[in-house]
Design an enzyme around this catalytic site. Structure first.
Site, mmCIF file in Angstrom:
data_model
loop_
_atom_site.group_PDB
_atom_site.id
_atom_site.type_symbol
_atom_site.label_atom_id
_atom_site.label_comp_id
_atom_site.label_asym_id
_atom_site.label_seq_id
_atom_site.Cartn_x
_atom_site.Cartn_y
_atom_site.Cartn_z
ATOM 1 N N SER A 179 0.809 -1.226 0.000
ATOM 2 C CA SER A 179 0.000 0.000 0.000
ATOM 3 C C SER A 179 0.842 1.276 0.000
ATOM 4 O O SER A 179 0.515 2.225 -0.732
ATOM 5 C CB SER A 179 -0.964 0.002 1.191
ATOM 6 O OG SER A 179 -1.893 -1.044 1.039
ATOM 7 N N LYS A 224 -8.825 -6.631 10.269
ATOM 8 C CA LYS A 224 -9.961 -6.242 9.417
ATOM 9 C C LYS A 224 -11.322 -6.436 10.099
ATOM 10 O O LYS A 224 -12.273 -5.720 9.786
ATOM 11 C CB LYS A 224 -9.927 -7.016 8.101
ATOM 12 C CG LYS A 224 -8.884 -6.504 7.117
ATOM 13 C CD LYS A 224 -9.041 -7.201 5.771
ATOM 14 C CE LYS A 224 -8.171 -6.536 4.723
ATOM 15 N NZ LYS A 224 -8.486 -7.002 3.363
ATOM 16 N N ASP A 240 -12.618 -3.314 -0.752
ATOM 17 C CA ASP A 240 -12.224 -4.551 -1.447
ATOM 18 C C ASP A 240 -13.259 -4.988 -2.491
ATOM 19 O O ASP A 240 -12.892 -5.431 -3.582
ATOM 20 C CB ASP A 240 -12.028 -5.694 -0.443
ATOM 21 C CG ASP A 240 -10.645 -5.663 0.202
ATOM 22 O OD1 ASP A 240 -9.723 -5.075 -0.387
ATOM 23 O OD2 ASP A 240 -10.504 -6.222 1.303
ATOM 24 N N ALA A 265 -13.552 -19.398 0.999
ATOM 25 C CA ALA A 265 -14.678 -18.906 1.817
ATOM 26 C C ALA A 265 -14.157 -18.069 2.985
ATOM 27 O O ALA A 265 -14.746 -18.043 4.056
ATOM 28 C CB ALA A 265 -15.497 -20.096 2.325
ATOM 29 N N LEU A 315 -7.214 -13.712 -7.443
ATOM 30 C CA LEU A 315 -6.903 -12.634 -6.498
ATOM 31 C C LEU A 315 -5.461 -12.695 -6.013
ATOM 32 O O LEU A 315 -4.918 -11.717 -5.505
ATOM 33 C CB LEU A 315 -7.845 -12.703 -5.284
ATOM 34 C CG LEU A 315 -9.134 -11.880 -5.363
ATOM 35 C CD1 LEU A 315 -9.884 -12.101 -6.635
ATOM 36 C CD2 LEU A 315 -10.023 -12.157 -4.165
ATOM 37 N N GLY A 351 -4.308 -10.558 -9.748
ATOM 38 C CA GLY A 351 -4.581 -10.008 -8.422
ATOM 39 C C GLY A 351 -4.152 -8.559 -8.225
ATOM 40 O O GLY A 351 -4.665 -7.883 -7.328
HETATM 41 P P1 NAP Z 1 -8.021 -16.327 4.299
HETATM 42 O O1 NAP Z 1 -9.185 -15.773 5.052
HETATM 43 O O2 NAP Z 1 -6.827 -16.813 5.038
HETATM 44 O O3 NAP Z 1 -8.536 -17.488 3.312
HETATM 45 C C1 NAP Z 1 -9.056 -18.570 3.857
HETATM 46 C C2 NAP Z 1 -9.629 -19.439 2.753
HETATM 47 O O4 NAP Z 1 -8.593 -20.170 2.117
HETATM 48 C C3 NAP Z 1 -10.582 -20.429 3.316
HETATM 49 O O5 NAP Z 1 -11.546 -20.679 2.343
HETATM 50 C C4 NAP Z 1 -9.678 -21.640 3.564
HETATM 51 O O6 NAP Z 1 -10.404 -22.842 3.568
HETATM 52 C C5 NAP Z 1 -8.787 -21.575 2.339
HETATM 53 N N1 NAP Z 1 -7.482 -22.180 2.586
HETATM 54 C C6 NAP Z 1 -6.472 -21.659 3.304
HETATM 55 N N2 NAP Z 1 -5.419 -22.495 3.306
HETATM 56 C C7 NAP Z 1 -5.793 -23.576 2.588
HETATM 57 C C8 NAP Z 1 -5.147 -24.791 2.232
HETATM 58 N N3 NAP Z 1 -3.883 -25.063 2.627
HETATM 59 N N4 NAP Z 1 -5.819 -25.681 1.481
HETATM 60 C C9 NAP Z 1 -7.084 -25.421 1.088
HETATM 61 N N5 NAP Z 1 -7.755 -24.289 1.386
HETATM 62 C C10 NAP Z 1 -7.115 -23.391 2.144
HETATM 63 O O7 NAP Z 1 -7.457 -15.304 3.269
HETATM 64 P P2 NAP Z 1 -8.250 -14.186 2.516
HETATM 65 O O8 NAP Z 1 -8.000 -12.928 3.219
HETATM 66 O O9 NAP Z 1 -9.627 -14.628 2.227
HETATM 67 O O10 NAP Z 1 -7.385 -14.122 1.161
HETATM 68 C C11 NAP Z 1 -7.398 -15.163 0.219
HETATM 69 C C12 NAP Z 1 -6.421 -14.846 -0.888
HETATM 70 O O11 NAP Z 1 -6.818 -13.687 -1.581
HETATM 71 C C13 NAP Z 1 -4.983 -14.573 -0.414
HETATM 72 O O12 NAP Z 1 -4.091 -15.175 -1.310
HETATM 73 C C14 NAP Z 1 -4.841 -13.096 -0.494
HETATM 74 O O13 NAP Z 1 -3.503 -12.691 -0.748
HETATM 75 C C15 NAP Z 1 -5.729 -12.786 -1.684
HETATM 76 N N6 NAP Z 1 -6.273 -11.424 -1.611
HETATM 77 C C16 NAP Z 1 -5.960 -10.593 -2.633
HETATM 78 C C17 NAP Z 1 -6.457 -9.305 -2.632
HETATM 79 C C18 NAP Z 1 -6.121 -8.395 -3.769
HETATM 80 O O14 NAP Z 1 -6.320 -7.189 -3.642
HETATM 81 N N7 NAP Z 1 -5.662 -8.924 -4.876
HETATM 82 C C19 NAP Z 1 -7.274 -8.865 -1.581
HETATM 83 C C20 NAP Z 1 -7.575 -9.751 -0.550
HETATM 84 C C21 NAP Z 1 -7.059 -11.038 -0.575
HETATM 85 P P3 NAP Z 1 -11.215 -23.313 4.889
HETATM 86 O O15 NAP Z 1 -12.495 -22.532 4.918
HETATM 87 O O16 NAP Z 1 -11.404 -24.760 4.696
HETATM 88 O O17 NAP Z 1 -10.321 -22.975 6.064
#
Ligand code: NAP
Length: 278
Positions: free
Chosen positions: A26, A76, A113, A136, A221, A244
């Site tokens: 950021s 957050k 977001d 999710a 993403l 992303g």
């Molecule tokens: P998060 O809350 O940690 O994501 C959790 C999700 O990922 C859950 O659905 C979880 O499944 C699954 N997961 C995590 N580890 C896993 C594994 N080893 N195997 C299978 N499923 C797994 O993260 P988030 O904040 O939602 O972000 C998700 C992604 O989006 C990240 O890579 C982040 O960098 C990216 N992102 C990008 C932006 C952008 O601006 N481009 C913005 C936000 C996020 P369960 O429900 O089974 O635990």
């Protein structure tokens, strides 16, 4: 009594808070735009631990130079306890990523977001469409919020824990199916990876994209690496793709205008992307 914010938005500073925070892109994004627009304000990273969150907001609320902040992991959701939630985000996205102070000195939480995610695909007609989303977590919540508003009809939500996915579909009032990660993809106009799978240091995301029609769009993403295996596979099939960085820059652009009162200079995105992938 709280001090009023200073009159010009084009001075002072905004910041991003998190724990850890040194990895955040950021400051590079906002700093690039401040320089392009010759705005004499600053954008910094501030390391704030969960224990320090209440004190952080109490101090910044009294600082007339503070324009607001972005919020990253792990604050957050917790930050909602310290701000006014005028958009009822706790009940929808469940998280905020931006805090501003209004003219009466109140701290207002918002979330950029969903808008940042939606901006690159706003030209798609998703009304009545079938889409597939992976994940999710917090990112998926912002994606589903935007897709619901865009009028999608069916969402296949693939997740390691399908029960969690089912809960999210219900929470957002979306029709569709909660599926495990190894389920075959249904035909979908849009496929979004909102999980960390495929990110450097995370497990891969092996998906067969064959069920997607030739005019489908694949949106990852994940931005580290920028060219994920998912996007490479989609490009091999000549499917349209969005990476992303588009969402990262998009959510920052919405926040930038709120902080500094000027639209981010998006004509310079190519130069900004070069800086961000260095
Ligand atoms: P998060 O809350 O940690 O994501 C959790 C999700 O990922 C859950 O659905 C979880 O499944 C699954 N997961 C995590 N580890 C896993 C594994 N080893 N195997 C299978 N499923 C797994 O993260 P988030 O904040 O939602 O972000 C998700 C992604 O989006 C990240 O890579 C982040 O960098 C990216 N992102 C990008 C932006 C952008 O601006 N481009 C913005 C936000 C996020 P369960 O429900 O089974 O635990």
């Amino acid at each position: 009594m709280s001090q009023p914010p200073s009159t010009s938005l084009k001075t002072g500073y905004a910041e991003v808070i998190g724990d850890p925070i040194s990895h955040s892109k950021s400051p590079a994004i906002h700093g690039f735009w401040l320089e392009k627009l010759d705005i004499d304000a600053d954008y910094r990273a501030a390391h704030v631990t969960p224990d320090g969150l209440a004190d952080y907001f109490a101090r910044r609320k009294r600082d007339p130079d503070w324009r607001g902040c972005n919020i990253t992991i792990p604050h957050k959701e917790a930050a909602l306890d310290h701000v006014e939630d005028r958009g009822e985000l706790r009940a929808s996205i469940g998280a905020i990523n931006t805090v501003l102070r209004d003219e009466d000195g109140a701290l207002i939480g918002t979330n950029t977001d969903a808008a940042g995610f939606y901006a690159p695909i706003s030209g798609m007609d998703l009304e009545g469409a079938s889409v597939a989303v992976i994940g999710a977590g917090g990112a998926a919540r912002a994606v589903l919020f935007a897709l619901k508003r865009a009028g999608v009809a069916q969402v296949a939500l693939l997740n390691r824990t399908p029960l969690k996915a089912a809960g999210l579909l219900t929470a957002f009032g979306l029709q569709g199916q909660a599926l495990p990660l190894d389920a075959p993809l249904p035909p979908a106009a849009l496929l979004v990876n909102a999980s960390p799978l495929g990110m450097s240091g995370q497990p891969p995301l092996p998906l067969d994209l064959d069920p997607l029609p030739a005019d489908a769009l694949v949106y990852d993403l994940v931005y580290a690496p920028l060219e994920t295996d998912l996007l490479a596979t989609a490009r091999k099939r000549n499917l349209a793709t969005v990476d992303g960085l588009e969402m990262l820059i998009g959510q920052a652009a919405v926040a930038f205008e709120l902080f500094f009162g000027e639209p981010a200079p998006r004509d310079d995105d190519a130069e900004l992307r070069e800086i961000l992938i260095r």
